[in-house]
Write a protein that holds these residues in place. Structure first.
Motif, PDB file in Angstrom:
ATOM      1  N   GLY A 149       0.812  -1.213   0.000  1.00  0.00           N
ATOM      2  CA  GLY A 149       0.000   0.000   0.000  1.00  0.00           C
ATOM      3  C   GLY A 149       0.840   1.256   0.000  1.00  0.00           C
ATOM      4  O   GLY A 149       2.036   1.234   0.302  1.00  0.00           O
ATOM      5  N   VAL A 150       0.177   2.354  -0.352  1.00  0.00           N
ATOM      6  CA  VAL A 150       0.819   3.668  -0.414  1.00  0.00           C
ATOM      7  C   VAL A 150      -0.065   4.668   0.327  1.00  0.00           C
ATOM      8  O   VAL A 150      -1.290   4.645   0.191  1.00  0.00           O
ATOM      9  CB  VAL A 150       1.004   4.128  -1.881  1.00  0.00           C
ATOM     10  CG1 VAL A 150       1.586   5.543  -1.939  1.00  0.00           C
ATOM     11  CG2 VAL A 150       1.881   3.149  -2.644  1.00  0.00           C
ATOM     12  N   VAL A 151       0.565   5.530   1.112  1.00  0.00           N
ATOM     13  CA  VAL A 151      -0.149   6.596   1.799  1.00  0.00           C
ATOM     14  C   VAL A 151       0.377   7.938   1.314  1.00  0.00           C
ATOM     15  O   VAL A 151       1.597   8.158   1.267  1.00  0.00           O
ATOM     16  CB  VAL A 151       0.009   6.486   3.334  1.00  0.00           C
ATOM     17  CG1 VAL A 151      -0.622   7.697   4.023  1.00  0.00           C
ATOM     18  CG2 VAL A 151      -0.634   5.202   3.835  1.00  0.00           C
ATOM     19  N   LEU A 152      -0.540   8.819   0.943  1.00  0.00           N
ATOM     20  CA  LEU A 152      -0.204  10.174   0.506  1.00  0.00           C
ATOM     21  C   LEU A 152      -0.734  11.149   1.545  1.00  0.00           C
ATOM     22  O   LEU A 152      -1.882  11.575   1.485  1.00  0.00           O
ATOM     23  CB  LEU A 152      -0.836  10.445  -0.865  1.00  0.00           C
ATOM     24  CG  LEU A 152      -0.642  11.842  -1.462  1.00  0.00           C
ATOM     25  CD1 LEU A 152       0.833  12.150  -1.667  1.00  0.00           C
ATOM     26  CD2 LEU A 152      -1.399  11.958  -2.788  1.00  0.00           C
ATOM     27  N   PRO A 153       0.096  11.496   2.534  1.00  0.00           N
ATOM     28  CA  PRO A 153      -0.341  12.477   3.536  1.00  0.00           C
ATOM     29  C   PRO A 153      -0.066  13.880   3.020  1.00  0.00           C
ATOM     30  O   PRO A 153       0.559  14.041   1.963  1.00  0.00           O
ATOM     31  CB  PRO A 153       0.534  12.144   4.747  1.00  0.00           C
ATOM     32  CG  PRO A 153       1.796  11.607   4.142  1.00  0.00           C
ATOM     33  CD  PRO A 153       1.426  10.989   2.814  1.00  0.00           C
ATOM     34  N   GLY A 154      -0.502  14.880   3.761  1.00  0.00           N
ATOM     35  CA  GLY A 154      -0.218  16.226   3.299  1.00  0.00           C
ATOM     36  C   GLY A 154      -0.579  17.292   4.299  1.00  0.00           C
ATOM     37  O   GLY A 154      -1.622  17.210   4.955  1.00  0.00           O
ATOM     38  N   VAL A 155       0.304  18.257   4.414  1.00  0.00           N
ATOM     39  CA  VAL A 155       0.065  19.456   5.211  1.00  0.00           C
ATOM     40  C   VAL A 155       0.595  20.623   4.391  1.00  0.00           C
ATOM     41  O   VAL A 155       1.703  20.553   3.869  1.00  0.00           O
ATOM     42  CB  VAL A 155       0.796  19.390   6.569  1.00  0.00           C
ATOM     43  CG1 VAL A 155       0.613  20.691   7.332  1.00  0.00           C
ATOM     44  CG2 VAL A 155       0.291  18.219   7.405  1.00  0.00           C
ATOM     45  N   GLY A 156      -0.193  21.690   4.261  1.00  0.00           N
ATOM     46  CA  GLY A 156       0.293  22.833   3.506  1.00  0.00           C
ATOM     47  C   GLY A 156      -0.608  23.169   2.337  1.00  0.00           C
ATOM     48  O   GLY A 156      -1.806  22.887   2.357  1.00  0.00           O
ATOM     49  N   ALA A 157      -0.017  23.746   1.302  1.00  0.00           N
ATOM     50  CA  ALA A 157      -0.779  24.271   0.173  1.00  0.00           C
ATOM     51  C   ALA A 157      -0.798  23.285  -0.997  1.00  0.00           C
ATOM     52  O   ALA A 157       0.188  22.589  -1.264  1.00  0.00           O
ATOM     53  CB  ALA A 157      -0.192  25.600  -0.285  1.00  0.00           C
ATOM     54  N   PHE A 158      -1.917  23.260  -1.691  1.00  0.00           N
ATOM     55  CA  PHE A 158      -2.142  22.346  -2.805  1.00  0.00           C
ATOM     56  C   PHE A 158      -1.074  22.511  -3.888  1.00  0.00           C
ATOM     57  O   PHE A 158      -0.465  21.533  -4.335  1.00  0.00           O
ATOM     58  CB  PHE A 158      -3.528  22.608  -3.378  1.00  0.00           C
ATOM     59  CG  PHE A 158      -4.015  21.582  -4.359  1.00  0.00           C
ATOM     60  CD1 PHE A 158      -4.952  20.641  -3.968  1.00  0.00           C
ATOM     61  CD2 PHE A 158      -3.585  21.579  -5.676  1.00  0.00           C
ATOM     62  CE1 PHE A 158      -5.435  19.698  -4.880  1.00  0.00           C
ATOM     63  CE2 PHE A 158      -4.051  20.647  -6.583  1.00  0.00           C
ATOM     64  CZ  PHE A 158      -4.975  19.697  -6.192  1.00  0.00           C
ATOM     65  N   GLY A 159      -0.847  23.743  -4.333  1.00  0.00           N
ATOM     66  CA  GLY A 159       0.103  23.985  -5.412  1.00  0.00           C
ATOM     67  C   GLY A 159       1.511  23.556  -5.057  1.00  0.00           C
ATOM     68  O   GLY A 159       2.220  22.960  -5.877  1.00  0.00           O
ATOM     69  N   ASP A 160       1.947  23.844  -3.835  1.00  0.00           N
ATOM     70  CA  ASP A 160       3.282  23.435  -3.391  1.00  0.00           C
ATOM     71  C   ASP A 160       3.403  21.919  -3.374  1.00  0.00           C
ATOM     72  O   ASP A 160       4.446  21.363  -3.751  1.00  0.00           O
ATOM     73  CB  ASP A 160       3.566  23.986  -1.991  1.00  0.00           C
ATOM     74  CG  ASP A 160       3.692  25.501  -1.968  1.00  0.00           C
ATOM     75  OD1 ASP A 160       3.918  26.093  -3.044  1.00  0.00           O
ATOM     76  OD2 ASP A 160       3.560  26.090  -0.877  1.00  0.00           O
TER      77      ASP A 160
END
Length: 221
Positions: free
Chosen positions: A47-58
């Motif tokens: 499996g793969v996890v795509l986490p994220g914090v911050g701005a969409f474009g960045d």
């Protein structure tokens, strides 16, 4: 094993700790080349996890610059389970209006927009879920269970069949969980959502463990 993608814009320790509590080993992948090396070395990456914090474009810029964009696209193509968390879920949509107009991954048709001015932004804290569709990711999750949100933008789902659960914030019905094929997304942070979040992570682990690579070949991007 689950690979957690590192976009260089957030702390991954809470995500990894969440999966550890859910009984699964993780490894951090920061570049596309590292993903290829991992697949060559191990045959238990499910499996793969795509986490994220911050701005969409960045975040989209980092995906392209690091080669991780191909990792995500490859996982989707292979049917390898993928979980997007918070911004990671938003990246799976077609477009975002955050600080301009940005093209996303396009797994889910729809766009990401800012909350209206009549509510406090960011939407931060515990909200209850309304489960609208059964799915293995939500096994054991009930209507009214609380999870933890932190976000200023939310997705607008174009195809309602992709919506699994929602949460009300002001006048906005926020898509909280989405799924399409092997791809899932949570707007909230399951790793910070107590027993309910741990249940969701355990469910994703079970989905991953049930997956097998295409016969006769190792899956590569």
């Amino acid at each position: 094993m689950i690979a957690v993608l590192d976009l260089g814009i957030g702390n991954l320790s809470s995500v990894r700790s969440g999966f550890l509590r859910a009984g699964e080993e993780t490894t951090v992948i920061a570049r596309g080349e590292a993903w290829e090396e991992l697949l060559a070395a191990r045959d238990d990456v499910t499996g793969v996890v795509l986490p994220g914090v911050g701005a969409f474009g960045d975040a989209m810029f980092q995906l392209r610059a690091s080669g991780l964009l191909n990792v995500v696209r490859g996982a989707v193509r292979e049917g390898r389970p993928l979980l997007g968390i918070c911004l990671g879920m938003q990246l799976l949509f077609s477009l975002s209006e955050e600080h301009g107009s940005h093209v996303g991954l396009g797994v889910f048709p729809g766009k990401v927009v800012r909350f209206p001015n009549d509510v406090k932004v960011p939407h931060m804290g515990w909200n209850d879920l309304t489960v609208v569709k059964d799915h293995p990711l939500l096994a054991g999750v009930r209507k009214g269970d609380y999870v933890y949100f932190v976000h200023s933008f939310h997705a607008v789902v174009q195809d309602e069949q992709h919506l699994l659960a929602a949460a009300q914030y002001g006048r906005t019905l926020v898509p909280a969980v989405v799924a399409k094929g092997s791809v899932c997304g949570t707007q909230f942070h399951p790793e910070k959502s107590g027993p309910v979040g741990e249940k969701i992570l355990r469910n994703f682990v079970a989905i991953c463990r049930a997956w097998t690579a295409p016969k006769g070949e190792k899956a590569h991007v």
